[in-house]
Every structure is written in C-alpha cells, then in structure tokens.
Motif scaffolding. Structure first.
Motif, PDB file in Angstrom:
ATOM      1  N   TYR A 360     -26.004 -17.887  20.124  1.00 52.80           N
ATOM      2  CA  TYR A 360     -24.692 -18.321  19.651  1.00 52.80           C
ATOM      3  C   TYR A 360     -24.818 -19.184  18.396  1.00 52.80           C
ATOM      4  CZ  TYR A 360     -20.427 -21.121  19.427  1.00 52.80           C
ATOM      5  OH  TYR A 360     -19.303 -21.774  19.001  1.00 52.80           O
ATOM      6  N   ARG A 361     -25.774 -20.101  18.405  1.00 52.09           N
ATOM      7  CA  ARG A 361     -25.948 -20.966  17.237  1.00 52.09           C
ATOM      8  C   ARG A 361     -26.509 -20.193  16.043  1.00 52.09           C
ATOM      9  NH1 ARG A 361     -26.718 -27.011  18.749  1.00 52.09           N
ATOM     10  NH2 ARG A 361     -25.824 -27.084  20.845  1.00 52.09           N
ATOM     11  N   ARG A 362     -27.203 -19.112  16.330  1.00 52.01           N
ATOM     12  CA  ARG A 362     -27.784 -18.307  15.257  1.00 52.01           C
ATOM     13  C   ARG A 362     -26.769 -17.335  14.648  1.00 52.01           C
ATOM     14  NH1 ARG A 362     -30.895 -13.385  14.897  1.00 52.01           N
ATOM     15  NH2 ARG A 362     -30.268 -12.911  17.024  1.00 52.01           N
ATOM     16  N   THR A 363     -25.862 -16.772  15.484  1.00 46.79           N
ATOM     17  CA  THR A 363     -24.963 -15.712  15.018  1.00 46.79           C
ATOM     18  C   THR A 363     -23.490 -16.071  15.088  1.00 46.79           C
ATOM     19  OG1 THR A 363     -24.710 -14.655  17.186  1.00 46.79           O
ATOM     20  CG2 THR A 363     -26.628 -14.011  15.862  1.00 46.79           C
ATOM     21  N   GLY A 364     -23.128 -17.068  15.891  1.00 49.27           N
ATOM     22  CA  GLY A 364     -21.728 -17.401  16.072  1.00 49.27           C
ATOM     23  C   GLY A 364     -21.016 -16.490  17.058  1.00 49.27           C
ATOM     24  N   LEU A 365     -21.730 -15.611  17.724  1.00 52.41           N
ATOM     25  CA  LEU A 365     -21.127 -14.657  18.668  1.00 52.41           C
ATOM     26  C   LEU A 365     -21.325 -15.122  20.102  1.00 52.41           C
ATOM     27  CD1 LEU A 365     -22.286 -11.267  17.087  1.00 52.41           C
ATOM     28  CD2 LEU A 365     -20.032 -12.349  16.905  1.00 52.41           C
ATOM     29  N   ARG A 366     -20.284 -14.964  20.925  1.00 52.57           N
ATOM     30  CA  ARG A 366     -20.382 -15.227  22.348  1.00 52.57           C
ATOM     31  C   ARG A 366     -20.543 -13.880  23.044  1.00 52.57           C
ATOM     32  NH1 ARG A 366     -21.083 -20.694  23.086  1.00 52.57           N
ATOM     33  NH2 ARG A 366     -21.692 -19.724  25.032  1.00 52.57           N
ATOM     34  N   ARG A 367     -21.755 -13.505  23.342  1.00 49.39           N
ATOM     35  CA  ARG A 367     -22.031 -12.188  23.938  1.00 49.39           C
ATOM     36  C   ARG A 367     -23.005 -12.335  25.107  1.00 49.39           C
ATOM     37  NH1 ARG A 367     -25.661  -9.488  19.070  1.00 49.39           N
ATOM     38  NH2 ARG A 367     -26.776 -11.368  18.482  1.00 49.39           N
ATOM     39  N   GLU A 368     -22.648 -13.243  25.994  1.00 50.35           N
ATOM     40  CA  GLU A 368     -23.493 -13.498  27.153  1.00 50.35           C
ATOM     41  C   GLU A 368     -23.685 -12.244  28.010  1.00 50.35           C
ATOM     42  OE1 GLU A 368     -21.482 -17.276  25.881  1.00 50.35           O
ATOM     43  OE2 GLU A 368     -20.807 -15.249  26.357  1.00 50.35           O
ATOM     44  N   GLY A 369     -22.651 -11.378  28.034  1.00 53.83           N
ATOM     45  CA  GLY A 369     -22.750 -10.164  28.826  1.00 53.83           C
ATOM     46  C   GLY A 369     -23.854  -9.244  28.353  1.00 53.83           C
ATOM     47  N   VAL A 370     -23.994  -9.116  27.037  1.00 51.13           N
ATOM     48  CA  VAL A 370     -25.053  -8.264  26.490  1.00 51.13           C
ATOM     49  C   VAL A 370     -26.425  -8.812  26.874  1.00 51.13           C
ATOM     50  CG1 VAL A 370     -26.143  -7.471  24.357  1.00 51.13           C
ATOM     51  CG2 VAL A 370     -23.662  -7.367  24.595  1.00 51.13           C
ATOM     52  N   PHE A 371     -26.598 -10.131  26.766  1.00 49.00           N
ATOM     53  CA  PHE A 371     -27.895 -10.726  27.099  1.00 49.00           C
ATOM     54  C   PHE A 371     -28.190 -10.620  28.593  1.00 49.00           C
ATOM     55  CE2 PHE A 371     -27.637 -12.209  22.878  1.00 49.00           C
ATOM     56  CZ  PHE A 371     -28.915 -12.562  22.489  1.00 49.00           C
ATOM     57  N   ALA A 372     -27.163 -10.880  29.420  1.00 50.05           N
ATOM     58  CA  ALA A 372     -27.362 -10.736  30.860  1.00 50.05           C
ATOM     59  C   ALA A 372     -27.695  -9.296  31.218  1.00 50.05           C
ATOM     60  CB  ALA A 372     -26.111 -11.197  31.609  1.00 50.05           C
ATOM     61  N   ALA A 373     -27.069  -8.347  30.525  1.00 47.31           N
ATOM     62  CA  ALA A 373     -27.328  -6.929  30.790  1.00 47.31           C
ATOM     63  C   ALA A 373     -28.758  -6.557  30.425  1.00 47.31           C
ATOM     64  CB  ALA A 373     -26.338  -6.069  30.005  1.00 47.31           C
ATOM     65  N   LEU A 374     -29.208  -6.997  29.261  1.00 43.64           N
ATOM     66  CA  LEU A 374     -30.584  -6.694  28.867  1.00 43.64           C
ATOM     67  C   LEU A 374     -31.579  -7.341  29.820  1.00 43.64           C
ATOM     68  CD1 LEU A 374     -30.227  -7.116  25.001  1.00 43.64           C
ATOM     69  CD2 LEU A 374     -30.506  -4.973  26.255  1.00 43.64           C
ATOM     70  N   TYR A 375     -31.261  -8.538  30.281  1.00 47.50           N
ATOM     71  CA  TYR A 375     -32.136  -9.248  31.211  1.00 47.50           C
ATOM     72  C   TYR A 375     -32.225  -8.498  32.541  1.00 47.50           C
ATOM     73  CZ  TYR A 375     -34.089 -13.295  33.701  1.00 47.50           C
ATOM     74  OH  TYR A 375     -34.883 -14.137  34.435  1.00 47.50           O
ATOM     75  N   THR A 376     -31.067  -8.104  33.083  1.00 47.20           N
ATOM     76  CA  THR A 376     -31.082  -7.395  34.360  1.00 47.20           C
ATOM     77  C   THR A 376     -31.631  -5.981  34.205  1.00 47.20           C
ATOM     78  OG1 THR A 376     -28.749  -6.773  34.049  1.00 47.20           O
ATOM     79  CG2 THR A 376     -29.197  -8.742  35.337  1.00 47.20           C
ATOM     80  N   THR A 377     -31.483  -5.399  33.004  1.00 48.65           N
ATOM     81  CA  THR A 377     -32.097  -4.090  32.756  1.00 48.65           C
ATOM     82  C   THR A 377     -33.607  -4.177  32.916  1.00 48.65           C
ATOM     83  OG1 THR A 377     -30.359  -3.353  31.250  1.00 48.65           O
ATOM     84  CG2 THR A 377     -32.505  -2.323  31.002  1.00 48.65           C
ATOM     85  N   VAL A 378     -34.189  -5.203  32.328  1.00 42.90           N
ATOM     86  CA  VAL A 378     -35.627  -5.401  32.448  1.00 42.90           C
ATOM     87  C   VAL A 378     -36.005  -5.651  33.902  1.00 42.90           C
ATOM     88  CG1 VAL A 378     -37.477  -7.027  31.898  1.00 42.90           C
ATOM     89  CG2 VAL A 378     -36.013  -6.151  30.091  1.00 42.90           C
ATOM     90  N   GLU A 379     -35.171  -6.402  34.616  1.00 47.21           N
ATOM     91  CA  GLU A 379     -35.415  -6.647  36.041  1.00 47.21           C
ATOM     92  C   GLU A 379     -35.485  -5.333  36.806  1.00 47.21           C
ATOM     93  OE1 GLU A 379     -32.230  -8.081  39.025  1.00 47.21           O
ATOM     94  OE2 GLU A 379     -33.303  -9.897  38.447  1.00 47.21           O
ATOM     95  N   LYS A 380     -34.550  -4.415  36.526  1.00 46.42           N
ATOM     96  CA  LYS A 380     -34.534  -3.134  37.226  1.00 46.42           C
ATOM     97  C   LYS A 380     -35.747  -2.293  36.842  1.00 46.42           C
ATOM     98  CE  LYS A 380     -30.384  -4.253  38.548  1.00 46.42           C
ATOM     99  NZ  LYS A 380     -29.287  -3.730  37.765  1.00 46.42           N
ATOM    100  N   LEU A 381     -36.037  -2.228  35.531  1.00 47.43           N
ATOM    101  CA  LEU A 381     -37.155  -1.394  35.082  1.00 47.43           C
ATOM    102  C   LEU A 381     -38.480  -1.888  35.659  1.00 47.43           C
ATOM    103  CD1 LEU A 381     -36.216  -0.810  31.334  1.00 47.43           C
ATOM    104  CD2 LEU A 381     -36.075   0.837  33.205  1.00 47.43           C
ATOM    105  N   SER A 382     -38.683  -3.205  35.626  1.00 46.99           N
ATOM    106  CA  SER A 382     -39.947  -3.734  36.138  1.00 46.99           C
ATOM    107  C   SER A 382     -40.043  -3.543  37.642  1.00 46.99           C
ATOM    108  CB  SER A 382     -40.098  -5.216  35.776  1.00 46.99           C
ATOM    109  OG  SER A 382     -39.041  -5.974  36.313  1.00 46.99           O
ATOM    110  N   GLY A 383     -38.924  -3.749  38.353  1.00 51.57           N
ATOM    111  CA  GLY A 383     -38.932  -3.508  39.785  1.00 51.57           C
ATOM    112  C   GLY A 383     -39.195  -2.052  40.117  1.00 51.57           C
ATOM    113  N   ALA A 384     -38.608  -1.158  39.297  1.00 55.75           N
ATOM    114  CA  ALA A 384     -38.832   0.271  39.509  1.00 55.75           C
ATOM    115  C   ALA A 384     -40.295   0.627  39.310  1.00 55.75           C
ATOM    116  CB  ALA A 384     -37.959   1.079  38.539  1.00 55.75           C
ATOM    117  N   ILE A 385     -40.908   0.044  38.282  1.00 56.94           N
ATOM    118  CA  ILE A 385     -42.323   0.324  38.029  1.00 56.94           C
ATOM    119  C   ILE A 385     -43.178  -0.210  39.176  1.00 56.94           C
ATOM    120  CG2 ILE A 385     -44.271  -0.241  36.520  1.00 56.94           C
ATOM    121  CD1 ILE A 385     -42.274  -0.180  34.175  1.00 56.94           C
ATOM    122  N   GLY A 386     -42.822  -1.398  39.702  1.00 58.44           N
ATOM    123  CA  GLY A 386     -43.572  -1.956  40.817  1.00 58.44           C
ATOM    124  C   GLY A 386     -43.512  -1.073  42.052  1.00 58.44           C
TER     125      GLY A 386
END
Length: 459
Positions: A360-386
C-alpha cells in the motif's frame, strides 16, 4: 533517529473483534486438517483407491483451487455490500464448507472404482471452491483491520489459538471418534457429521464479531488482474514470504503419512494418533505468547527461523522410531513440533499483513484480496505437492490399498513411510530457513515509508 512510537498507527482493534476473527479460522482449518491428515488413508484403506491415484486426485483438486484463489481475491477486492468487501463471504463459505466435509467422508460406496473416482473428484472440487470462497476474503481482513506492526502479531495470536483448537478437533478428537465408531467407512461419516456445526458456528461468530472492525472501501482502479499480479510479484518482502510459505507449508500435505506411520511403523491404534495430535495442538494453544515475546525482542524474521529450527531434531528422530516405541517419547515429539508450528504459523501470518502494508505504501492501492489470494494459492500448491509426494512414494514402493481390512505391506512400502515421516519434513524445514535469509522487511523499514496520497502507476 526514527521515532517508531510516533510513526506507528495507534491500536484500533478491540479484544472482542480479535477473538471473533480468530475463531473464524476454526472452520477452514478443521476441514483442512481433517483432509490433510485423514483423507488419503480413508481413500486407500476404506474407499478402495490406489495410493498414487488417491494422492493425485487430492493434488489436482488443490491445483484447481490455486487458480480459483486469485479470481476470488479480485472478486472480494471489487465487492461492495452493506457488510463490507470481505464479511459476506464468511457466511456463504462456511455453509459450503460444512456441506463439503460431510460429502467427502460420507461418500457412497459405489461398486465401480471409476464411479467412486468421479464422485470424489467432483466433491473435492466442490470443497476446494468452498474453501476459496471463505478463506481468501478471511485472510485479506487483517490487512484492513489494523495498520499497527505489533498489533498484527497480537491479532494473529488469536488465530493461532484457533488453529490449535482446530487441530485438536480434527487431528486429536477425529481419530478418537473413528476408533469409538468402529474405524470403518461409516465411522468417517459420523465424524464429519460432528464437525459440520463447528464449521458453521465459527463462520457466524467471525461475521458478527467483526461487524465494527476497521475495513477499507473498494478503490476504483483500471489496472488489469495481470498487471496487479505482476506488480505484487515485484514486492520483494511478499515474494520472499511466499517462497518461504511454499516450502514450509508442504509439511501440511506430508501430514497425510501420519496415519500410515502410526499404524504400520509404530504398530499402535489410531486413537494413539489422536492423543499425539492432542499434545501437539495443546502447544499451539500455550506457545503463542512465548513467540510473541520473542518477536518483540528478536524481530519476526529471527523468531521465524528459531521456530523452524526447533522442529528439526523431532522430525529426524522419527527415523529411529519403531514397534515398542515408548508412548511418552511419541508424545514428546508432538509437544516439540507443536511449539515449533505455533511460532511458524504466528510469524508467517503476522508478516503477511506487513507485506500488504508495504504494498500500500509503495503503490497506494488497497488490494489485500489479491495478496491473500496469492498467499492461499501457494498454500494449496505446496499442500498439494506434499500430499502428492507421499502418495507417489507409497505407490512407487508398493503400498497395497484395500476396502477396509488391513493388509500386509512390503518392506519397500514401510521404508517409504519412514522416509516421508522423518526426512521429508526435515528437508522442508532446512529449505524454509534458507529462504528466510532474503526477507528484509521490519518495523523500522515499514515506518520509514511515507503514506501515499493516492494510487500510483504500476511500473
């Protein structure tokens, strides 16, 4: 010298909102833990699917879920409602999650393997969708609820408490319920039926309890989804955190080997697994205050590394375990791994909204949903690989599936179980510690960045 006390925003959250939001994680983590720890064994030993096929099915559903996460993040960022951008999805997602866990473990006993496979594939996709609808908006909320560096850790402490309780419900009570109900396919269905109200009530508490928590409104932007994702990837602290979580969260998928290890290597009833997870989960409930104190003294990064390092001896010691292992030693490993896991989850989760604030401080955008989505995407992918790794090891080394009765396993399959239990988590832990070395966001760096007056171009 920078005056952090003056630069850091004051506390905004009440204790009630923190607790209510933390309780909200009971639903998804109960379902996630139950599927991670029990589903692979259910599919191989009670549903009659080959280990490799069952693991591939679980992994594919998680890969689908990973792509759905990003779309859900954008949807929640763009949502306008009287209840805010995120909260409406807590109710909808909780109801769908409750239906999905029962549909998974109460699967009809179709005669043909192909029919069973198609049914389970459809149900797992449904579950993945439900999890995404709930968890992506839920994980975006902390980035809106507070801008205080240390208050984020305090908020996440309540989530870690709930994670510990969810693990007790799914991993400790779950196996005991299976034992009480007879351990057959019908026992899994009864267990799932008991879990469903927990999932619904947790979502309702989070929805009602955060009604007055700070939230941000939708910001109109003309940036495409691709532009936002590429911009997020240039957020170095977030990219490093994603890498760390991708590596360390593979251990969630590796939990699928626990029932096999306890039955085939230790030779103990499944109820013992429930007791093990009870001790592990109890540490999730007791240790967060200790890790919170460490993070204030050492910083989040060093605390994260220390938490990972603590688990290494416990993981490696499983290589020496076998029939006749004293149960106190088994439970002691659970205590150590639980204390470690509490710190890993607390630090990783509290660093995520830090990277959102940095963005937010770098871009001025409030896009918490995008970051949460990318975070949970990685959670799913890593869990799937495990999960896939465990299934591939078992399948490659000759694990024999069944429709209920236990069958003898070849020595090669027993070696694969031991390797997946001891050495795979140890390798994952060391890799996570190495990746953390590149993380450079701390309280001082974040406070030194000025607050933006509006969105800037995404270069």
């Amino acid at each position: 010298m920078l005056d952090l006390a003056r630069q850091t925003p004051p506390t905004q959250l009440g204790r009630g909102a923190m607790i209510a939001w933390g309780i909200g994680t009971l639903g998804p983590v109960t379902v996630l833990t139950a599927t991670n720890a029990l589903l692979l064994r259910f599919l191989t030993d009670n549903y009659g699917l080959a280990a490799g096929l069952a693991a591939s099915l679980i992994a594919l559903s998680k890969f689908y879920d990973a792509f759905a996460d990003v779309a859900m993040g954008v949807v929640s960022d763009r949502t306008n409602s009287r209840w805010g951008r995120r909260r409406p999805y807590l109710i909808c997602g909780a109801l769908l999650l409750a239906v999905s866990i029962f549909a998974i473990f109460a699967a009809p006993a179709f005669a043909g393997e192909r029919t069973r496979l198609i049914y389970m594939a459809l149900v797992l996709i449904f579950y993945a969708t439900a999890y995404t609808i709930y968890n992506v908006p839920y994980m975006a909320m902390p980035g809106e609820m507070t801008r205080s560096y240390h208050e984020r850790s305090e908020l996440m402490r309540w989530r870690v408490y709930a994670v510990g309780l969810a693990i007790i419900i799914a991993s400790a009570i779950g196996p005991k319920l299976l034992g009480w109900f007879g351990g057959d396919a019908a026992a899994y269905a009864k267990m799932a039926l008991i879990f469903t109200p927990v999932v619904v009530i947790a979502g309702l508490v989070a929805f009602l309890g955060t009604a007055h928590a700070p939230a941000t409104a939708r910001a109109v932007t003309h940036h495409t989804m691709g532009e936002q994702i590429r911009s997020a990837a240039r957020n170095k602290p977030f990219a490093v955190l994603i890498l760390v979580k991708f590596v360390t969260l593979m251990s969630l998928g590796v939990q699928a080997v626990f029932p096999f290890f306890f039955q085939r290597i230790l030779g103990v009833p499944i109820a013992v697994l429930g007791t093990y997870f009870f001790w592990q989960s109890a540490m999730f409930l007791l240790a967060p205050s200790l890790w919170l104190l460490c993070s204030r003294r050492w910083g989040k990064k060093r605390t994260f590394v220390a938490a990972l390092a603590l688990s290494l001896p416990a993981w490696l010691s499983w290589a020496l375990a076998g029939h006749g292992e004293p149960l106190p030693l088994v439970y002691l490993r659970g205590v150590v791994i639980g204390i470690s896991g509490s710190g890993v989850i607390l630090m990783g989760q509290s660093m995520l909204p830090d990277t959102m604030e940095y963005d937010y401080r770098r871009t001025g955008l409030r896009r918490e949903g995008v970051f949460a989505a990318l975070y949970t995407t990685v959670e799913k992918l890593s869990g799937a690989i495990g999960v896939a790794l465990v299934g591939m090891l078992l399948g490659r080394y000759g694990y024999v599936q069944s429709l209920g009765p236990a069958v003898a396993q070849p020595a090669s399959a027993l070696w694969a179980i031991r390797f997946a239990m001891a050495y795979v988590p140890a390798i994952i832990t060391i890799a996570g510690m190495a990746a953390l070395l590149a993380y450079d966001l701390d309280e001082r760096k974040l406070a030194a960045m000025p607050l933006p007056v509006g969105p800037v171009a995404l270069g």
